[in-house]
Design an enzyme around this catalytic site. Structure first.
Site, PDB file in Angstrom:
ATOM      1  N   HIS A  84       0.841  -1.198   0.000  1.00 48.02           N
ATOM      2  CA  HIS A  84       0.000   0.000   0.000  1.00 48.02           C
ATOM      3  C   HIS A  84       0.876   1.248   0.000  1.00 48.02           C
ATOM      4  O   HIS A  84       1.857   1.317   0.722  1.00 48.02           O
ATOM      5  CB  HIS A  84      -0.896   0.015   1.243  1.00 48.02           C
ATOM      6  CG  HIS A  84      -1.766   1.226   1.322  1.00 48.02           C
ATOM      7  ND1 HIS A  84      -2.949   1.322   0.618  1.00 48.02           N
ATOM      8  CD2 HIS A  84      -1.614   2.400   1.979  1.00 48.02           C
ATOM      9  CE1 HIS A  84      -3.495   2.501   0.860  1.00 48.02           C
ATOM     10  NE2 HIS A  84      -2.704   3.177   1.677  1.00 48.02           N
ATOM     11  N   ASP A 163     -15.398   3.076   8.014  1.00 49.16           N
ATOM     12  CA  ASP A 163     -14.351   3.996   7.569  1.00 49.16           C
ATOM     13  C   ASP A 163     -14.885   4.915   6.477  1.00 49.16           C
ATOM     14  O   ASP A 163     -14.596   6.116   6.452  1.00 49.16           O
ATOM     15  CB  ASP A 163     -13.126   3.227   7.062  1.00 49.16           C
ATOM     16  CG  ASP A 163     -12.117   4.177   6.412  1.00 49.16           C
ATOM     17  OD1 ASP A 163     -11.607   5.049   7.131  1.00 49.16           O
ATOM     18  OD2 ASP A 163     -11.876   4.065   5.194  1.00 49.16           O
ATOM     19  N   ARG A 170     -14.897  13.299   8.033  1.00 49.09           N
ATOM     20  CA  ARG A 170     -13.608  13.974   8.291  1.00 49.09           C
ATOM     21  C   ARG A 170     -13.290  14.967   7.183  1.00 49.09           C
ATOM     22  O   ARG A 170     -12.765  16.052   7.428  1.00 49.09           O
ATOM     23  CB  ARG A 170     -12.496  12.927   8.399  1.00 49.09           C
ATOM     24  CG  ARG A 170     -12.563  12.131   9.686  1.00 49.09           C
ATOM     25  CD  ARG A 170     -11.684  10.902   9.596  1.00 49.09           C
ATOM     26  NE  ARG A 170     -10.299  11.224   9.336  1.00 49.09           N
ATOM     27  CZ  ARG A 170      -9.427  10.423   8.719  1.00 49.09           C
ATOM     28  NH1 ARG A 170      -9.798   9.231   8.302  1.00 49.09           N
ATOM     29  NH2 ARG A 170      -8.196  10.822   8.528  1.00 49.09           N
ATOM     30  N   SER A 185      -7.724   4.371   9.488  1.00 50.03           N
ATOM     31  CA  SER A 185      -8.490   4.350   8.244  1.00 50.03           C
ATOM     32  C   SER A 185      -7.787   3.475   7.198  1.00 50.03           C
ATOM     33  O   SER A 185      -8.388   2.579   6.598  1.00 50.03           O
ATOM     34  CB  SER A 185      -8.645   5.800   7.744  1.00 50.03           C
ATOM     35  OG  SER A 185      -9.094   5.836   6.424  1.00 50.03           O
ATOM     36  N   LYS A 189      -8.713  -0.947   6.103  1.00 49.84           N
ATOM     37  CA  LYS A 189      -8.944  -1.471   4.747  1.00 49.84           C
ATOM     38  C   LYS A 189      -7.941  -2.581   4.420  1.00 49.84           C
ATOM     39  O   LYS A 189      -8.276  -3.582   3.799  1.00 49.84           O
ATOM     40  CB  LYS A 189      -8.856  -0.336   3.723  1.00 49.84           C
ATOM     41  CG  LYS A 189     -10.033   0.638   3.864  1.00 49.84           C
ATOM     42  CD  LYS A 189      -9.987   1.749   2.849  1.00 49.84           C
ATOM     43  CE  LYS A 189      -9.040   2.839   3.232  1.00 49.84           C
ATOM     44  NZ  LYS A 189      -9.583   4.144   3.532  1.00 49.84           N
TER      45      LYS A 189
HETATM   46  N1  URA Z   1      -6.194   7.491   3.033  1.00 52.52           N
HETATM   47  C1  URA Z   1      -7.150   6.824   3.721  1.00 52.52           C
HETATM   48  O1  URA Z   1      -7.623   5.777   3.273  1.00 52.52           O
HETATM   49  N2  URA Z   1      -7.558   7.332   4.895  1.00 52.52           N
HETATM   50  C2  URA Z   1      -7.051   8.451   5.437  1.00 52.52           C
HETATM   51  O2  URA Z   1      -7.463   8.842   6.519  1.00 52.52           O
HETATM   52  C3  URA Z   1      -6.053   9.147   4.715  1.00 52.52           C
HETATM   53  C4  URA Z   1      -5.643   8.624   3.509  1.00 52.52           C
END
Ligand code: URA
Length: 442
Positions: A84, A163, A170, A185, A189
């Site tokens: 990632h 999320d 947010r 966050s 994932k």
């Molecule tokens: N990418 C994400 O998936 N979440 C965040 O909070 C910031 C970047």
């Protein structure tokens, strides 16, 4: 015990630690929509000011990961790997790292994202290949991985709904910039996507979320601790995004450049970061299954370089492209990839050195050409983008070409040229060299 949100906001406002039960209750309320946005927004702001303990951050991540589908990869053979990036400009490393690691025996059953803001996304890049699909049903996804050891698809619809909801809140309440919220966050994932080993590329610099190296290292530490705390094997590389990675920015252009690296060429910085990420993932796999993968730095780098020089990694990419409906001939004859009808040159306005590049602005220039989206519903033009002829630290003469803009729209090219030039600072003085890799967090 009956819980109420006012007490949880009070608790965070006073900097107290929430219990796992309280966090689970909050995430359940986010997921089923029973908690109102105004209370969640107040709680998010309290987290921004007072942070979260490591235990709270891990619990929040796990609760968000459990809020929707969890991909179960346990029926697939071997060690399952994932990679990632926190997002960058010209960052096409997944197109290189995934086939390289698959060629070295790691099972790469991977979900990737689309471009966000000024940053590109792997799914958009792969969709530049004619016929390629990133939406496969679960059955076909598993078939492709079993056949080729490699499959890259878009994120499934019901992954981490908590999320999704909190991120959207947010975004509109100025609460994105919080280390525990960003770390939880991203990692929720990654955990829901099911891999055993996860290598993270945390970018630092003007084109990254984390503008300072200190912040990037802290985010890397938090994410690695979450992954390891959740029973996965994780490491993070902190890498430079003070300038774009490689020379091509934009979907077709980036596929071409990734192919160049897989065929033994390509820009040196892209090669170096890709080799570092792929070899780090092999070392994580070795911790999971000792003896099956190289565990030392030199050995793992040698394995990665061999996967490239032997053509094995490129063959994996071709197989994956074919299996996902794409024309793999476009990888050897790149004239089959979408191409802009015209290419406009941008020349240097003065003599000197490129002292700095505002990389976020360079990324936005590429978005303005059509390579990314300004609104959610925009369609990407895969043929568009920028190829850099010069980067930070290079000398330039007035009138010399510093970039090519790929677009079929002359008016756009003119507007983007102005934007692109605003991103560059050209001085008589040469800037100090900046490392490409700032460190590895394990
Ligand atoms: N990418 C994400 O998936 N979440 C965040 O909070 C910031 C970047």
């Amino acid at each position: 015990m009956q819980m109420n949100m006012i007490e949880l906001i009070q608790k965070k406002k006073r900097g107290l630690e929430m219990t796992p039960t309280e966090i689970d209750w909050l995430v359940a309320g986010v997921t089923d929509g029973s908690l109102p946005d105004y209370q969640l927004s107040a709680w998010l702001m309290a987290v921004c000011f007072n942070g979260m303990t490591d235990a709270e951050t891990l619990e929040l991540t796990m609760a968000m990961a459990r809020s929707g589908d969890i991909v179960d990869l346990s029926d697939l053979p071997g060690v399952k790997g994932d990679k990632h990036s926190t997002g960058g400009v010209g960052d096409k490393t997944t197109l290189i790292v995934a086939p390289v690691c698959a060629a070295c025996g790691v099972t790469m059953a991977k979900m990737s994202g689309r471009g966000l803001g000024h940053t590109g996304g792997t799914v958009d890049k792969l969709e530049a290949i004619p016929g390629f699909t990133t939406s496969l049903d679960a059955g076909r996804f598993f078939e492709v991985v079993e056949k080729t050891g490699l499959c890259v698809v878009g994120q499934s619809g019901n992954l981490t709904p908590a999320d999704k909801k909190l991120y959207a809140l947010r975004d509109v309440t100025a609460t994105v910039e919080s280390l525990p919220l960003i770390a939880s966050s991203i990692m929720s994932k990654k955990l829901a996507a099911g891999a055993d080993c996860i290598v993270l590329d945390v970018k630092t610099g003007s084109g990254a979320f984390m503008k300072t190296t200190e912040d990037a290292i802290a985010l890397a530490r938090a994410m690695v601790d979450i992954g390891n705390g959740a029973g996965r094997t994780c490491a993070a590389l902190v890498t430079d995004m003070e300038r774009p990675l490689g020379l091509g920015i934009g979907n077709s252009l980036e596929v071409c450049e990734a192919v160049e690296v897989l065929r033994g060429g390509g820009p040196e910085d892209l090669r170096e970061v890709s080799i570092a990420l792929a070899s780090a993932l092999l070392r994580l796999a070795a911790r999971r299954e000792p003896g099956s993968f190289p565990s030392g730095v030199e050995e793992s780098e040698a394995a990665v370089k061999k996967a490239i020089s032997s053509g094995a990694a490129f063959d994996r990419l071709r197989e994956m492209v074919r299996a996902q409906g794409g024309d793999d001939g476009a990888l050897t004859d790149t004239s089959k990839l979408p191409r802009a009808r015209s290419v406009y040159t941008v020349v240097s306005p003065s003599d000197g050195y490129i002292y700095s590049m505002d990389t976020e602005r360079v990324g936005m220039a590429s978005v303005l050409l059509g390579a990314g989206r300004l609104t959610q519903n925009d369609r990407i033009d895969h043929s568009t983008g920028i190829v850099l002829a010069r980067k930070t630290g290079d000398s330039v003469s007035k009138g010399e070409v510093i970039a090519w803009l790929h677009t079929s729209d002359e008016d756009r090219a003119k507007r983007v040229e102005t934007e692109f030039l605003k991103a560059l600072t050209i001085l008589r003085e040469r800037p100090e060299d900046r490392p490409l890799l700032f460190g590895i967090v394990e």
